[in-house]
Write a protein that holds these residues in place. Structure first.
Motif, PDB file in Angstrom:
ATOM      1  N   GLY A   1       8.560   1.476 -15.514  1.00  0.00           N
ATOM      2  CA  GLY A   1       9.337   2.023 -14.399  1.00  0.00           C
ATOM      3  C   GLY A   1       8.634   1.928 -13.064  1.00  0.00           C
ATOM      4  O   GLY A   1       9.262   2.063 -12.015  1.00  0.00           O
ATOM      5  N   GLN A   2       7.297   1.708 -13.077  1.00  0.00           N
ATOM      6  CA  GLN A   2       6.549   1.669 -11.820  1.00  0.00           C
ATOM      7  C   GLN A   2       6.272   0.224 -11.414  1.00  0.00           C
ATOM      8  O   GLN A   2       5.135  -0.208 -11.293  1.00  0.00           O
ATOM      9  N   VAL A   3       7.363  -0.504 -11.202  1.00  0.00           N
ATOM     10  CA  VAL A   3       7.253  -1.913 -10.852  1.00  0.00           C
ATOM     11  C   VAL A   3       7.841  -2.134  -9.460  1.00  0.00           C
ATOM     12  O   VAL A   3       8.810  -1.489  -9.076  1.00  0.00           O
ATOM     13  N   CYS A   4       7.212  -3.022  -8.721  1.00  0.00           N
ATOM     14  CA  CYS A   4       7.662  -3.346  -7.361  1.00  0.00           C
ATOM     15  C   CYS A   4       8.376  -4.689  -7.382  1.00  0.00           C
ATOM     16  O   CYS A   4       7.920  -5.651  -7.995  1.00  0.00           O
ATOM     17  N   LEU A   5       9.504  -4.733  -6.694  1.00  0.00           N
ATOM     18  CA  LEU A   5      10.346  -5.921  -6.642  1.00  0.00           C
ATOM     19  C   LEU A   5      10.285  -6.525  -5.241  1.00  0.00           C
ATOM     20  O   LEU A   5      10.307  -5.801  -4.238  1.00  0.00           O
ATOM     21  N   ALA A   6      10.197  -7.840  -5.175  1.00  0.00           N
ATOM     22  CA  ALA A   6      10.318  -8.560  -3.902  1.00  0.00           C
ATOM     23  C   ALA A   6      11.575  -9.410  -3.954  1.00  0.00           C
ATOM     24  O   ALA A   6      11.849 -10.060  -4.970  1.00  0.00           O
ATOM     25  N   GLU A   7      12.328  -9.404  -2.865  1.00  0.00           N
ATOM     26  CA  GLU A   7      13.566 -10.190  -2.785  1.00  0.00           C
ATOM     27  C   GLU A   7      13.666 -10.831  -1.409  1.00  0.00           C
ATOM     28  O   GLU A   7      13.362 -10.176  -0.399  1.00  0.00           O
TER      29      GLU A   7
ATOM     30  N   GLU B   1       0.827  -1.209   0.000  1.00  0.00           N
ATOM     31  CA  GLU B   1       0.000   0.000   0.000  1.00  0.00           C
ATOM     32  C   GLU B   1       0.862   1.260   0.000  1.00  0.00           C
ATOM     33  O   GLU B   1       0.607   2.208  -0.756  1.00  0.00           O
ATOM     34  N   GLU B   2       1.904   1.287   0.848  1.00  0.00           N
ATOM     35  CA  GLU B   2       2.768   2.469   0.933  1.00  0.00           C
ATOM     36  C   GLU B   2       3.558   2.672  -0.364  1.00  0.00           C
ATOM     37  O   GLU B   2       3.700   3.803  -0.846  1.00  0.00           O
ATOM     38  N   ILE B   3       4.074   1.591  -0.922  1.00  0.00           N
ATOM     39  CA  ILE B   3       4.829   1.702  -2.174  1.00  0.00           C
ATOM     40  C   ILE B   3       3.915   2.178  -3.301  1.00  0.00           C
ATOM     41  O   ILE B   3       4.294   3.024  -4.119  1.00  0.00           O
ATOM     42  N   GLY B   4       2.697   1.650  -3.341  1.00  0.00           N
ATOM     43  CA  GLY B   4       1.750   2.055  -4.371  1.00  0.00           C
ATOM     44  C   GLY B   4       1.445   3.540  -4.341  1.00  0.00           C
ATOM     45  O   GLY B   4       1.223   4.164  -5.387  1.00  0.00           O
ATOM     46  N   LYS B   5       1.469   4.145  -3.141  1.00  0.00           N
ATOM     47  CA  LYS B   5       1.179   5.575  -3.017  1.00  0.00           C
ATOM     48  C   LYS B   5       2.311   6.441  -3.567  1.00  0.00           C
ATOM     49  O   LYS B   5       2.070   7.539  -4.066  1.00  0.00           O
ATOM     50  N   GLY B   6       3.559   5.972  -3.450  1.00  0.00           N
ATOM     51  CA  GLY B   6       4.688   6.842  -3.768  1.00  0.00           C
ATOM     52  C   GLY B   6       5.544   6.430  -4.937  1.00  0.00           C
ATOM     53  O   GLY B   6       6.476   7.155  -5.308  1.00  0.00           O
ATOM     54  N   ILE B   7       5.255   5.279  -5.560  1.00  0.00           N
ATOM     55  CA  ILE B   7       6.147   4.745  -6.591  1.00  0.00           C
ATOM     56  C   ILE B   7       6.210   5.628  -7.829  1.00  0.00           C
ATOM     57  O   ILE B   7       7.212   5.643  -8.553  1.00  0.00           O
ATOM     58  N   HIS B   8       5.164   6.404  -8.069  1.00  0.00           N
ATOM     59  CA  HIS B   8       5.121   7.218  -9.294  1.00  0.00           C
ATOM     60  C   HIS B   8       6.165   8.317  -9.304  1.00  0.00           C
ATOM     61  O   HIS B   8       6.577   8.770 -10.369  1.00  0.00           O
TER      62      HIS B   8
END
Length: 434
Positions: A199-205, A168-175
């Protein structure tokens, strides 16, 4: 070197780095010019085409030769250096090689082609009704945007509840960074595996274990050289840096392994005539190493450390490569055997008061040999209003120390913290010291 002074344009030239740039070998023959301010380049949602046009206007209006275009910050500076250097005919690595470092997902795909020293990873669909971790990944893990500044919007998560909060937090600010980066991706012929990624992709590691270490180097004439290995030490029970220390205390065989991995990856992705910095984790329990991330520039945070230990700041390598000169850094010719950059942090929000004026900081630096102090916030500033912080703390001062032992480094740091006498009020009760 030619007889005339050479003109070096620095994207985001700042007062803190100007003295270390001037301390680089050969810098007496250079004239440094600011090419946009760091605030213009990084505050708010950046507009890359507009920034490029403003930079071109400055360069086109300059009536002398443009000998080099350099920068030591992340996006958009790193990508702008590659674009402008190509346009104005100065040495630099390619835009594609920069993006292969800076886009964290593409970077993992490239690393996977040539080394095994990386965590398991995958993409997270931020737009899904019920976002889930990538198949095969286990908690604990880190979620982060493919593009970010200084660990901004990077979250360690232990379970699905924390996973959902981080998404949720990443979705708010990733742009803020991701949307401008899409302009850069449009300039490249992307491989099939990057089709539709953007460019607006979230990575999990999966979370890496062990001690963190940074490798600094460059590629020149097709050959990768690592000129420094540094330890990164966190605050106890925290993921936030306490200090970077140079040189590393890791065994030489481990350092050599890091050099080998760095060299293979950087040459594979086409890096050329530029500096780089790679962050690793080394787990002493299993004697394994893994790449945390690749930075398409050297670390300006380490400039004083190389000057203290080797006699010349690492800016030397960046400048030499951009001018077509020998980038070799002197070795162990500085005043001190060890050096550290300390991060004095506050772990709750607050309003800063009693920030010492410049003349007081200069007095502290004179009284404690081998130190340099940069206070981050200004008087009455709220810590949460300071940009480019990690997700768990606030940097209030950077303190550089040189010494002949770890004890001396720490003693100088402690003296500086005490002498600064920084104070903080709670933000909702400004007149009550926290």
């Amino acid at each position: 070197m030619s007889n005339r002074p050479q003109n070096v344009f620095v994207l985001g030239l700042d007062e803190a780095n100007l003295p270390t740039l001037r301390a680089a070998a050969g810098a007496r023959d250079l004239v440094f010019h600011q090419l946009l301010t760091i605030e213009e380049l990084q505050e708010g949602e950046v507009r890359v085409p507009e920034l490029l046009d403003r930079a071109r206007a400055v360069l086109d209006a300059f009536e002398e030769p443009v000998d080099a275009i350099v920068g030591y910050w992340d996006f958009p500076v790193s990508t702008m250096v590659a674009i402008l250097a190509k346009e104005y005919g100065t040495p630099a690595t390619s835009l594609e090689s920069v993006v292969k470092c800076e886009h964290k997902y593409w970077s993992r795909l490239v690393q996977e082609e040539v080394v095994t020293e990386h965590p398991r990873f995958g993409r997270v669909d931020l737009d899904a009704d019920d976002p889930r971790p990538p198949e095969g990944l286990r908690f604990p893990m880190w979620l982060k945007p493919a593009l970010s500044y200084s660990s901004e919007l990077a979250y360690g998560v232990e379970d699905m509840a924390e996973f959902r909060t981080a998404v949720e937090e990443i979705g708010k600010g990733i742009h803020r960074v991701g949307r401008p980066f899409e302009y850069i991706l449009e300039q490249l012929d992307l491989p099939p595996e990057m089709d539709g990624v953007g460019g607006q992709v979230c990575l999990a590691e999966e979370t890496l274990n062990g001690v963190q270490v940074a490798v600094e180097g460059y590629v020149h004439d097709g050959e990768a050289t690592v000129y420094g290995v540094l330890d990164s030490i966190n605050y106890p029970d925290s993921t936030s840096f306490l200090r970077h220390q140079y040189p590393s205390a890791l065994p030489e065989q481990v350092q050599q392994r890091l050099r080998d991995v760095a060299g293979r990856v950087m040459t594979h992705l086409g890096w050329s005539e530029a500096t780089f910095s790679i962050e690793f984790f080394h787990d002493p329990a299993t004697d394994t190493t893994a790449i945390l991330e690749i930075n398409p520039r050297h670390s300006q945070s380490h400039a004083e450390l190389f000057e203290y230990v080797d006699g010349v700041p690492n800016h030397h390598c960046m400048l030499a490569l951009a001018l077509g000169d020998d980038p070799t850094l002197p070795h162990r010719q500085g005043k001190y055997a060890l050096a550290a950059k300390w991060y004095y942090r506050w772990f709750t929000d607050g309003v800063v008061h009693e920030v010492p004026p410049p003349h007081e900081i200069a007095r502290i630096e004179r009284e404690i040999p081998g130190v340099r102090i940069d206070v981050v916030p200004h008087e009455a500033q709220r810590l949460s209003d300071i940009g480019q912080q990690d997700s768990y703390s606030y940097e209030v001062a950077h303190i550089f120390t040189g010494g002949d032992s770890e004890e001396e480094l720490r003693e100088k740091y402690d003296r500086c913290v005490a002498a600064l006498r920084l104070g903080f009020d709670t933000p909702d009760e400004p007149n009550n010291p926290s």
